[in-house]
Motif scaffolding. Structure first.
Motif, PDB file in Angstrom:
ATOM      1  N   ALA B 130       6.461  24.698  54.402  1.00  0.00           N
ATOM      2  CA  ALA B 130       5.459  25.114  53.360  1.00  0.00           C
ATOM      3  C   ALA B 130       5.896  25.674  52.139  1.00  0.00           C
ATOM      4  O   ALA B 130       5.203  25.265  51.100  1.00  0.00           O
ATOM      5  CB  ALA B 130       4.957  26.436  54.245  1.00  0.00           C
ATOM      6  N   ALA B 131       7.093  25.910  52.125  1.00  0.00           N
ATOM      7  CA  ALA B 131       7.726  26.498  50.611  1.00  0.00           C
ATOM      8  C   ALA B 131       7.783  25.033  49.831  1.00  0.00           C
ATOM      9  O   ALA B 131       7.358  24.963  48.589  1.00  0.00           O
ATOM     10  CB  ALA B 131       9.120  26.892  50.612  1.00  0.00           C
ATOM     11  N   THR B 133       5.953  22.195  49.937  1.00  0.00           N
ATOM     12  CA  THR B 133       4.752  21.911  49.541  1.00  0.00           C
ATOM     13  C   THR B 133       4.416  22.616  48.383  1.00  0.00           C
ATOM     14  O   THR B 133       3.478  21.753  47.248  1.00  0.00           O
ATOM     15  CB  THR B 133       3.619  21.858  50.787  1.00  0.00           C
ATOM     16  N   ASP B 134       4.533  23.619  48.383  1.00  0.00           N
ATOM     17  CA  ASP B 134       4.102  24.537  47.403  1.00  0.00           C
ATOM     18  C   ASP B 134       4.565  24.094  46.124  1.00  0.00           C
ATOM     19  O   ASP B 134       3.918  23.941  44.979  1.00  0.00           O
ATOM     20  CB  ASP B 134       4.372  26.130  47.539  1.00  0.00           C
ATOM     21  N   PHE B 135       6.061  23.808  45.893  1.00  0.00           N
ATOM     22  CA  PHE B 135       6.501  23.461  44.748  1.00  0.00           C
ATOM     23  C   PHE B 135       6.178  22.198  44.249  1.00  0.00           C
ATOM     24  O   PHE B 135       5.801  22.052  43.104  1.00  0.00           O
ATOM     25  CB  PHE B 135       8.246  23.344  45.267  1.00  0.00           C
ATOM     26  N   ALA B 137       3.180  20.456  44.393  1.00  0.00           N
ATOM     27  CA  ALA B 137       1.973  20.682  43.969  1.00  0.00           C
ATOM     28  C   ALA B 137       2.077  21.296  42.532  1.00  0.00           C
ATOM     29  O   ALA B 137       1.432  20.772  41.580  1.00  0.00           O
ATOM     30  CB  ALA B 137       1.068  21.669  44.859  1.00  0.00           C
ATOM     31  N   ARG B 138       2.928  22.065  42.433  1.00  0.00           N
ATOM     32  CA  ARG B 138       3.103  22.953  40.995  1.00  0.00           C
ATOM     33  C   ARG B 138       3.585  21.758  40.235  1.00  0.00           C
ATOM     34  O   ARG B 138       3.111  21.796  38.837  1.00  0.00           O
ATOM     35  CB  ARG B 138       4.071  23.884  41.170  1.00  0.00           C
TER      36      ARG B 138
END
Lengths: 318, 840
Positions: B130-131, B133-135, B137-138
């Motif tokens: 989850a971490a 994927t977050d990065f 996208a950013r």
């Protein structure tokens, strides 16, 4: 001839050996003989009456130094003209009415190198009897009696000596000759380069050749191989396609016509060979009365009389 | 069956037992199996000890009722036994399964622990993901606009490059034009053409396009010029290459292909035609002065240089002719090298340009290959026809038979080169025509050979004739000189015969050699290394029809024919050919019949193995022909020789005065001549022919027969002939004699041996003698002279003939005939005759 009796009359000939006899066509009482008396050759006219040969009066005509060996009567004439061949001369004689006198009317002389000598001669029955053919050595010459000049000459007619000549009685330019090369040749005197026909049936010299008087396809040859040959020379006869058929006969029926057709291709052929003689046959002659009868004479003195085979006779007649 | 049944019984028993055990265990565990029906069946019987409805009471009662005590005892023990075994079974089962159960319990316990650990780790992993994927996208959010900018920039860059190319194009094209680098120009232009076409509405592009068009037009113009004036180029090969390059470029420039084809071909034609003219100039070996001048004016080449002196005199022209008339190999070579090779070149480049090329390119749709192909065929056919006519003319000039190998090699080369054309142009009629020419040349050649053979044969015959004539002259001289020369006669006569066998062998050998050499040279046509030799014509028809029939067989026929002509032509003129030649030829023909023909034909068949079975003249018929010719010649020989002797005899008889001759003192010279000539003929014939069979006679036969002949019969005949009373007897006697003797065929055909030939000759001579005698008249001494002569002949001639009786008979006849023709037949005493003959 009817009753098969041959009359024989012996006439004594005083003068010498007879080489040639010729009968006058006009007067049966007159004949010529050609004879030699040891060395001089003469010819003799003899008038004789058959029933009584003794009462003969003869005209002896001496041809001088020349050796006469052949006397020819004018074939159709009235017995007035005679030709004698003597050495290289042909003498034309005129006879007197009574046949007792003869005078030389003209002569023709053959000139050339060496000793030329006529060996045979024949008086042509055509052209109003104005032509004569003679043979000397290998050549055949024709003479015009009116001018006594040569009209044609067949050099080298035969490989060797020419022995006899005869004219076709129906075709005026046709002439038969025979000689020592065993051949019988038929000539058209209008073209003397090549013979029309040559027969080589004999195996020795051919001494005599004779056309039948009425059916000129029949030719008789006599040879010293002691054979007599009767040939049927249809292709050079006056009737090359057989006897001419009348129109009436033609209309009569199909059968007749067909028969004629089947008969037409008659070929030149030897009809028959007569070997009755044991020695050389020197003379052959057709009968003047019966066209189907002929006689031949050989060295051994045998005279053979024969008939034309019946089958051939009918083929020619029908 | 039984065993099986037993087995099945035991199995069923065994299975029954096991089921029982199973059933008991099931019962124990309370498990219910699938098989309800057997239970129901079993349940029906309460006395079944294994059944579920077993009633011990009932069972016991039943047993008690039914069984005796002993049985009960047995039953009891059995039961106890069974119970014990069941107990033990149960115990083992419990032990076994207890262990397994223990271990299973352990495993389950362990698994429980592990799963618990894993669950923890999985939780950790999901948190990490989850971490991430977050990065991600950013980051992508931040880079977005930079990326689009880069893409745009690269597009602009390529466009700019293209534009630059376009703007530079006119200048570049010009430069190419200056440098004559047409190919580069065309390829550049091709690249730009579409773009320019597309953007032609923009004024700037329009300008460029116009410029380009102008330049390209110029270029096309220049190419065309180059194309239409290629004659400037001296060297043929490079010119062709240039030409093809031009055409290629022009094609790329969308020039009409048909026009180009025509131009190309017409140009090629002009070049090929100049080749042909060169060839034609060579073909005229004896040019008239005007054409020669023409030639020299046209081509200042070697031919003209050689040709110029021709104008002076015919002599020099005749000297010149062989030099200007180059040999055929050279000619064909030149034709091949110049004409055929350039034709091939033209065909290949043409095909390359218009057909292969077009097929791949966009031109294929326009039917251009077909059109181009048709044009090419017409062109090639036309030129080839002219070439062929030239070649044929040249071949026809090749009359000499000398060097066949040259011709064959020339034809081979010719044919081989045409094969190249055939490969290039598969549908063309050219190679077939070429083959036809070769075939024609071959047949022509065979004909020439036949002529040559024939003339050779005639020449050798002339040679033989001359060779024969030389010695024969002396014989003739001797005969002219007459009797006085008779001693020299046989000697000179023998000179001729000695050379006869040599002549014969040399003649036949030279003919055979000639045939062999001709065969050898004809054989070249079918040699393996010659390309056209495996054409069907050369394999079949040429061998059988060409060589065997029209060369060998017709030559043999010609030999026979010419021999027969000797008989016929000489027949009328009386022997224009020397008799020895006749004899020689007869023997030659006979040799041919026996061996030579079959030898030659075998040789031919061996050399020319004809696969082709057309009807050929069989050896036998040729042999028959040769034999016939030999027979004819020999017969003719006999005839001629007989004639010579008969002429002699005839002259002697005819020119003499037999009546007034003197008493015979000796044999007449003529008779001696006759015997001499006969002897020399005998020798001559003996050289070439075998002896042959004769009827047996003793060595003193001449004496013996002579006595018979003279004393008994002749005396009787003479006596008869001059006593007048007995002519009948003479005739009878001679007739009887003739009846019993065979008829003699005088000019009959003879056999191939000496005796038969001699018999023939003597027969002819004596028969002539007989006939001549019969025409004469004899004096007494004449007869006696004949007697002497005949006796002399008798003494010598018997040895030559097969049947001496024949001679006796004929001589008898002669004497008899002369006795007949005698004026004073007084025969001579036999002893006197003998004395005279022996003295003479």
């Amino acid at each position: 001839d009817e009753n098969n009796i041959i009359n024989k009359n012996v006439l004594l000939h005083q003068a010498g050996e007879i080489w040639h006899i010729g009968a006058s066509p006009a007067d049966k009482a007159v004949l010529t003989t050609c004879y030699n008396k040891s060395e001089s050759h003469c010819f003799l006219l003899r008038a004789a009456s058959p029933p009584d040969w003794s009462s003969s009066d003869a005209t002896r005509t001496d041809a001088g130094n020349l050796s006469c060996h052949n006397v020819l009567w004018e074939p159709m004439g009235d017995g007035k003209r005679v030709i004698s061949l003597a050495d290289n001369n042909a003498l034309l004689w005129d006879l007197q009415e009574s046949s007792t006198q003869a005078t030389v009317s003209s002569t023709a002389t053959l000139e050339g190198k060496g000793q030329l000598k006529f060996t045979a001669g024949k008086w042509s029955p055509h052209h109003n009897c104005s032509q004569l053919a003679t043979a000397n050595d290998t050549a055949i010459r024709g003479w015009d009696l009116r001018t006594m000049s040569q009209i044609y000459c067949i050099e080298n007619a035969h490989g060797q000596l020419v022995r006899d000549l005869d004219f076709n009685p129906n075709r005026q330019y046709y002439l038969a000759s025979c000689g020592d090369d065993c051949k019988v040749k038929f000539w058209d005197v209008r073209n003397v380069q090549e013979p029309v026909k040559t027969l080589e049936e004999h195996s020795h010299w051919v001494w005599s050749v004779r056309y039948n008087h009425s059916h000129d396809q029949l030719v008789l040859t006599a040879s010293s191989d002691s054979r007599l040959i009767l040939s049927n020379m249809v292709s050079i006869s006056s009737e090359p396609f057989g006897h001419l058929v009348d129109d009436e006969e033609l209309s009569e029926g199909e059968d007749n016509h067909q028969e004629d057709k089947s008969k037409e291709p008659l070929k030149d052929s030897v009809v028959s060979t007569y070997e009755e003689h044991e020695d050389s046959v020197y003379a052959a002659e057709w009968s003047s009365a019966d066209p189907w009868l002929f006689a031949s004479l050989s060295y051994d003195g045998r005279l053979v009389i024969n008939r034309v085979p019946r089958a051939l006779k009918y083929r020619i007649l029908l | 069956m039984d065993g099986e049944a037993d087995g099945s019984v035991t199995v069923s028993e065994d299975s029954g037992r096991r089921r029982r055990v199973h059933g008991m265990l099931k019962l124990y565990y309370g498990l219910n199996e699938e098989g309800k029906t057997p239970e129901q069946q079993e349940s029906l019987d309460p006395c079944d000890i294994n059944g579920p409805h077993f009633d011990p009471e009932l069972y016991l009662n039943k047993l008690r009722r039914e069984c005796s005590l002993a049985e009960l005892m047995d039953q009891e023990t059995c039961m106890v036994k069974q119970i014990r075994s069941l107990d033990s079974d149960m115990q083992t089962l419990v032990y076994e399964n207890y262990n397994k159960f223990i271990s299973a319990t352990d495993t389950i316990r362990k698994m429980k622990n592990d799963f618990k650990k894993m669950e923890d780790e999985m939780d950790c992993l999901s948190a990490n993901m989850a971490a991430i994927t977050d990065f991600s996208a950013r980051i992508s959010g931040t880079l977005q606009d930079q990326h689009t900018q880069i893409t745009k920039l690269s597009g602009v860059h390529t466009l700019l490059r293209k534009l630059q190319f376009l703007f530079e194009l006119p200048a570049r094209l010009n430069k190419c034009l200056e440098l004559q680098a047409y190919a580069q120009a065309v390829s550049s232009h091709r690249r730009a053409r579409c773009v320019l076409q597309q953007y032609s509405h923009l004024p700037s592009f329009k300008g460029i396009q116009d410029d380009c068009h102008a330049i390209m037009d110029k270029l096309a113009q220049e190419l065309r010029q180059k194309f239409s004036k290629p004659q400037k180029n001296k060297d043929g090969g490079t010119s062709a290459k240039d030409l093809s390059e031009c055409v290629e470029l022009l094609l790329q420039l969308d020039e009409p292909a048909e026009e180009l084809c025509d131009k190309f071909l017409s140009h090629a034609r002009s070049r090929l035609e100049s080749d042909l003219q060169g060839l034609e100039a060579e073909i005229r070996p004896y040019p008239s002065t005007s054409t020669l001048k023409d030639a020299s004016a046209r081509r200042l080449s070697s031919a003209a240089a050689v040709g110029s002196p021709t104008d002076c005199s015919p002599k020099t022209s005749s000297l010149l002719s062989p030099s200007s008339n180059t040999d055929i190999l050279e000619f064909i070579d030149r034709g091949c090298n110049e004409f055929v090779s350039s034709l091939c070149l033209v065909i290949t480049s043409y095909q390359e340009l218009f057909i292969n090329h077009a097929q791949t390119g966009e031109l294929a749709s326009k039917n251009i290959p077909q059109m181009a192909n048709g044009k090419l065929h017409a062109f090639v056919d036309d030129l080839a026809a002219r070439y062929f006519s030239l070649v044929e003319r040249r071949i026809q000039e090749e009359k000499g038979v000398g060097d066949n190998s040259l011709l064959v090699r020339a034809l081979d080369r010719f044919h081989r080169r045409l094969q190249a054309v055939a490969k290039l142009l598969p549908g063309s009629a050219v190679p077939n025509q070429g083959t036809e020419i070769v075939v024609r040349a071959a047949t022509e050649r065979v004909k020439q050979y036949l002529c040559a053979l024939q003339s050779f044969y005639m020449d050798s015959l002339t040679d033989v004739r001359q060779a024969l004539a030389a010695p024969r002259l002396s014989v003739a001289g001797a005969s002219v000189a007459g009797g006085g020369a008779h001693l020299g006669g046989p000697a000179s006569g023998r000179d001729a015969p000695t050379s006869l066998p040599e002549l014969l062998s040399s003649l036949s050998a030279s003919i055979l050699n000639q045939i062999k050499s001709v065969l050898a040279s004809v054989h070249l046509f079918t040699a393996k290394d010659i390309t056209f030799s495996n054409k069907p014509y050369f394999k079949g028809e040429f061998c059988s029809q060409g060589v065997r029939e029209s060369l060998v067989v017709s030559f043999i026929k010609f030999v026979c024919q010419s021999s027969r002509q000797f008989c016929e032509s000489a027949g009328d003129k009386g022997g224009s050919t020397p008799p020895a030649l006749l004899l020689l030829l007869s023997r030659l023909c006979l040799d041919y019949e026996t061996s030579t023909i079959s030898y030659i034909l075998t040789l031919t068949d061996e050399q020319f193995l004809a696969q082709h079975h057309s009807p050929v003249t069989p050896v036998t018929s040729l042999c028959a022909e040769a034999r016939e010719a030999a027979q004819k010649l020999l017969n003719h020989y006999v005839k001629v020789q007989g004639l010579i002797i008969s002429q002699m005899l005839r002259k002697s008889v005819e020119t003499r005065d037999w009546v007034n001759t003197i008493e015979p003192r000796n044999v007449r010279a003529v008779m001696k001549r006759v015997v001499e000539d006969t002897t020399s003929i005998d020798v001559q014939v003996g050289l070439l022919y075998e002896e042959g069979v004769r009827k047996a006679h003793s060595s003193d036969s001449s004496k013996r027969t002579f006595s018979v002949y003279s004393s008994s019969r002749q005396q009787a005949r003479y006596a008869a002939s001059y006593t007048p009373s007995a002519p009948m007897d003479t005739n009878l006697l001679s007739n009887i004699h003739k009846l019993f003797s065979e008829r003699i065929d005088i000019f009959s055909s003879v056999e191939f041996n000496k005796v038969s030939v001699m018999t023939g000759i003597i027969k002819i001579s004596l028969k002539t003698f007989l006939e001549c005698v019969r025409l004469r008249t004899f004096g007494r001494y004449g007869l006696q002279q004949i007697q002497v002569d005949c006796h002399y002949l008798q003494m010598y001639l018997w040895r030559f003939v097969s049947d001496e009786n024949l001679v006796h008979f004929l001589l008898d006849e002669i004497v008899g005939s002369s006795a007949h023709r005698c004026l004073d037949p007084a025969p001579m005493e036999q002893s006197v005759i003998e004395v005279i003959c022996e003295r003479g």
